[in-house]
Structures are given as C-alpha cells and as structure tokens.
Motif scaffolding. Structure first.
Motif, PDB file in Angstrom:
ATOM      1  N   GLY A 149      -2.277   2.771 -20.784  1.00  0.00           N
ATOM      2  CA  GLY A 149      -2.849   3.625 -20.058  1.00  0.00           C
ATOM      3  C   GLY A 149      -4.199   3.386 -19.909  1.00  0.00           C
ATOM      4  O   GLY A 149      -4.617   2.086 -19.947  1.00  0.00           O
ATOM      5  N   PRO A 150      -5.174   4.381 -19.950  1.00  0.00           N
ATOM      6  CA  PRO A 150      -6.665   4.145 -19.982  1.00  0.00           C
ATOM      7  C   PRO A 150      -7.247   3.146 -20.825  1.00  0.00           C
ATOM      8  O   PRO A 150      -8.303   2.791 -20.841  1.00  0.00           O
ATOM      9  CB  PRO A 150      -7.263   5.406 -19.979  1.00  0.00           C
ATOM     10  CG  PRO A 150      -6.090   6.308 -19.552  1.00  0.00           C
ATOM     11  CD  PRO A 150      -4.809   5.864 -19.941  1.00  0.00           C
ATOM     12  N   LYS A 151      -6.482   3.210 -22.227  1.00  0.00           N
ATOM     13  CA  LYS A 151      -7.006   2.165 -23.305  1.00  0.00           C
ATOM     14  C   LYS A 151      -7.216   0.888 -22.814  1.00  0.00           C
ATOM     15  O   LYS A 151      -7.972   0.107 -23.317  1.00  0.00           O
ATOM     16  CB  LYS A 151      -5.979   2.371 -24.481  1.00  0.00           C
ATOM     17  CG  LYS A 151      -6.253   3.437 -25.316  1.00  0.00           C
ATOM     18  CD  LYS A 151      -5.509   3.456 -26.634  1.00  0.00           C
ATOM     19  CE  LYS A 151      -5.726   4.279 -27.671  1.00  0.00           C
ATOM     20  NZ  LYS A 151      -5.441   5.655 -27.178  1.00  0.00           N
ATOM     21  N   VAL A 152      -6.284   0.278 -21.798  1.00  0.00           N
ATOM     22  CA  VAL A 152      -6.144  -0.924 -21.500  1.00  0.00           C
ATOM     23  C   VAL A 152      -7.697  -1.298 -20.684  1.00  0.00           C
ATOM     24  O   VAL A 152      -8.489  -2.079 -20.771  1.00  0.00           O
ATOM     25  CB  VAL A 152      -5.158  -1.353 -20.395  1.00  0.00           C
ATOM     26  CG1 VAL A 152      -5.394  -2.777 -20.075  1.00  0.00           C
ATOM     27  CG2 VAL A 152      -3.721  -1.051 -21.191  1.00  0.00           C
ATOM     28  N   ALA A 153      -8.148  -0.206 -19.731  1.00  0.00           N
ATOM     29  CA  ALA A 153      -9.246  -0.455 -18.894  1.00  0.00           C
ATOM     30  C   ALA A 153     -10.432  -0.211 -19.997  1.00  0.00           C
ATOM     31  O   ALA A 153     -11.293  -1.175 -19.788  1.00  0.00           O
ATOM     32  CB  ALA A 153      -9.283   0.833 -17.920  1.00  0.00           C
TER      33      ALA A 153
END
Length: 366
Positions: free
Chosen positions: A92-96
C-alpha cells in the motif's frame, strides 16, 4: 551510590526512560568484539529509536542497519547511515513512502523484503530501472509470520525477482525469532537445523549462475550462533540496552543494563502494598507480571497493573514512603522505549540531557 542512582532526579517527572551512555557504548564495544568483522553486523534499530544512539554505533564503525518501519529507516538516514534494510515487505502507501525516502536521502542505500510475486511487482513499479531498489527474499524458517519456505518455490521466486523492473535481488533474509531455548547447546542445534535450508537455497542460487546472495540471519538470541558462520550478516538489537528477559534467558551474552525506567511511589495502600506510577502505558505489557524489576526494591512483587498504576507487594510499605524513586529494569526493553517521547541521559549520577525517541512515531517527515 549504586551505578543507576541519580542525584538530581527530583527535578524530573516520572515515569521516565533513563539512558546511560557509557554503558550503551560498552555494550556496542562488546558486540563488535564478539564477531570477526564489524561489517557483518546489521544492527536492528527497534530497541533504541534515537539519533544519538545511532550516531554512537556509526562512530564505532557499524555501517549496516535493519529496521521495521519507515520512520526508523528515515531516522537512520538522518543519522547518516549508509545501508538501511527495511526488514518488512512494504504494501500500500508504504511503497510510495519508501520510494520517497530513497529519493530524499540519496546517500543512503535502502533495501526491503519481498516474499511473493505480486508484492515484488508492486514495489518495483515505484522505482525507475535506472535506480532500482535492492530486495531480500524473506524466508520463513519456522516463525510462521512472514516469508516463503526455503526450497524450490523460493528458488523460482528469487529468479523471477531478477526480471522485475525496478528491483535487484541481493540476498536472503532469515529471521528466527521463534528460537529462544535457554540452553545454548539446544538453541544452537535448533538454529542450525533452521538455517540449513537457507544455506541450501543460497547454494542453489549460485548453482543457477546467479550472484551469491547476501544472507541476513537471526536476532539477539541466535546471534552467538550466526556470528560463527563465515560471511553471514547478523542482526542483534536488544544488546544495546539489554533487559531482564534476555539477561535471564541468555546469560552467555554478557551485556549490561544500559536503559532503565524510573518511577515513584504514589501511594501506600496498606502495610504491605505500595502503588507506583508505572502503568502498562509506560512499560512493555505484552507478557504476564512481573514486567519490571526494581533494582532498589528487590522485594517489590507486582500484583496488579492498570494504565497508570502498578501495585506491588513488599515486606514493609513503610520502607517506601510516597515520593520514593524506584529504578526498574523492564522485562522487555524494546516496546518500553517506544512508549516514551524521550529518554533522560545520565552521566556521573546526574541527568545532563534528553534524547528524543524520534522513531517511536509512525512518521517523521515522509
């Protein structure tokens, strides 16, 4: 004075984390002395979460670190760490956030874990082919928490990672946190059995013409075993502060208590019960009582705990007047430190400074 006693504690509120830098530095030196090459250390930062302790490690020659949150990774980049492994598969947002972190701190080499094809593709999509992120294949060696079991499927997945744009597979990650036998010989046998498939997988990777993978293995309990393996990166963390749980269970590791929790007696309930201001909001509370052991109140036996209160049975409550400062060793230091915004720094029995526990936050700037 006992080593932990503080002459100016009256100026400071409790509960409070206490850092003893000389003892912290001594623990770092002991760790380095226990392995043949400091470059084989990849210290886990979850225990300390402070820039100042990170800097002590960097000054001692430790260059590789491991963490579990984006905030911890950012803290290490802020400290100037050259090599930081996010020992977590970002989704999820952790990748970005990880991609933004890599862009914001180009002098730090970041890497992360993967254990399946879909996640690998999603992570790779956030990194340009010209500047891919290094990834480690997360292996399940018996903990049954994350990772893929080392074997044919893992070998196939590792090969597939080489085809994913934005990724460069560099190694294997094998965390054996389920191994905590107190007897060192038994622990060694169990650790070796869990590691054997990892070594076999590494050999199979090489046999297929791929570069030899870096292997990151173990934590604090299995550190003495993995430290004897040639070329393996080891990831202890608790050593830097130490705690009562590890001191009792792993006596072969001669680290000293270097962080304590100070509290005060706030009530005398009766002749044998006192209440201390250390609730389960301020000390790791994931295990049964006792969760803390008081160095200057050895007879204090915890009988109940709530959010802000710890009730202890003692031989004579009159020996602990209201306001008495107690110095305690947590059973588990890592979550205890994460419960606090700062740690008070003690030098020569005096609080001289405070260190922000900056990575207890889920987010620093990214």
């Amino acid at each position: 004075m006992e080593w932990y006693h503080i002459s100016n504690i009256g100026q400071y509120d409790t509960p409070a984390v206490l850092f003893y830098p000389e003892r912290i530095s001594a623990n770092i030196d002991r760790l380095i002395a226990s392995i043949d090459d400091v470059q084989r250390l990849r210290v886990h930062v979850k225990t300390f979460k402070t820039l100042e302790i990170a800097q002590l490690m960097l000054n001692s020659g430790i260059r590789k670190f491991k963490c579990a949150t984006i905030a911890e990774a950012e803290m290490m980049a802020m400290a100037g760490a050259p090599d930081v492994l996010l020992a977590y598969q970002p989704v999820g947002p952790k990748v970005a956030r990880l991609a933004a972190l890599a862009e914001a701190f180009p002098d730090t080499s970041f890497s992360c874990l993967v254990d399946n094809e879909d996640s690998a593709i999603a992570i790779g999509a956030h990194f340009p082919a010209s500047n891919p992120i290094a990834v480690y294949l997360d292996l399940n060696v018996g903990m049954n928490r994350t990772g893929i079991v080392p074997g044919p499927a893992a070998l196939e997945l590792y090969g597939m990672l080489r085809q994913v744009q934005g990724l460069v597979p560099v190694g294997l990650h094998a965390y054996d946190g389920h191994i905590h036998e107190e007897d060192l010989q038994i622990r060694t046998e169990v650790t070796n059995a869990a590691f054997a498939p990892v070594a076999a997988l590494a050999a199979d990777i090489e046999a297929q013409g791929m570069p030899a993978p870096v292997i990151v293995a173990g934590g604090t309990p299995t550190f003495p075993i993995h430290a004897k393996r040639k070329g393996i990166e080891c990831s202890p963390g608790t050593f830097v502060c130490w705690d009562m749980g590890y001191k009792r269970n792993f006596p072969e590791q001669q680290f000293d208590f270097a962080a304590l929790l100070a509290g005060r007696v706030i009530s005398q309930v009766n002749d044998e019960l006192i209440t201390i201001d250390i609730g389960h909001k301020s000390v790791a509370a994931e295990m049964p009582l006792p969760r803390i052991y008081f160095l200057n109140a050895a007879d204090a036996e915890p009988v109940s705990q709530s959010e802000e209160h710890l009730v202890c049975k003692v031989k004579d409550a009159a020996q602990y007047p209201v306001g008495t400062v107690l110095y305690g060793v947590p059973h588990h230091i890592c979550p205890t430190i994460a419960d606090h915004n700062e740690g008070l720094v003690v030098a020569e029995h005096t609080i001289t400074d405070s260190w922000a526990i900056v990575a207890r936050n889920r987010r620093i700037t990214i």
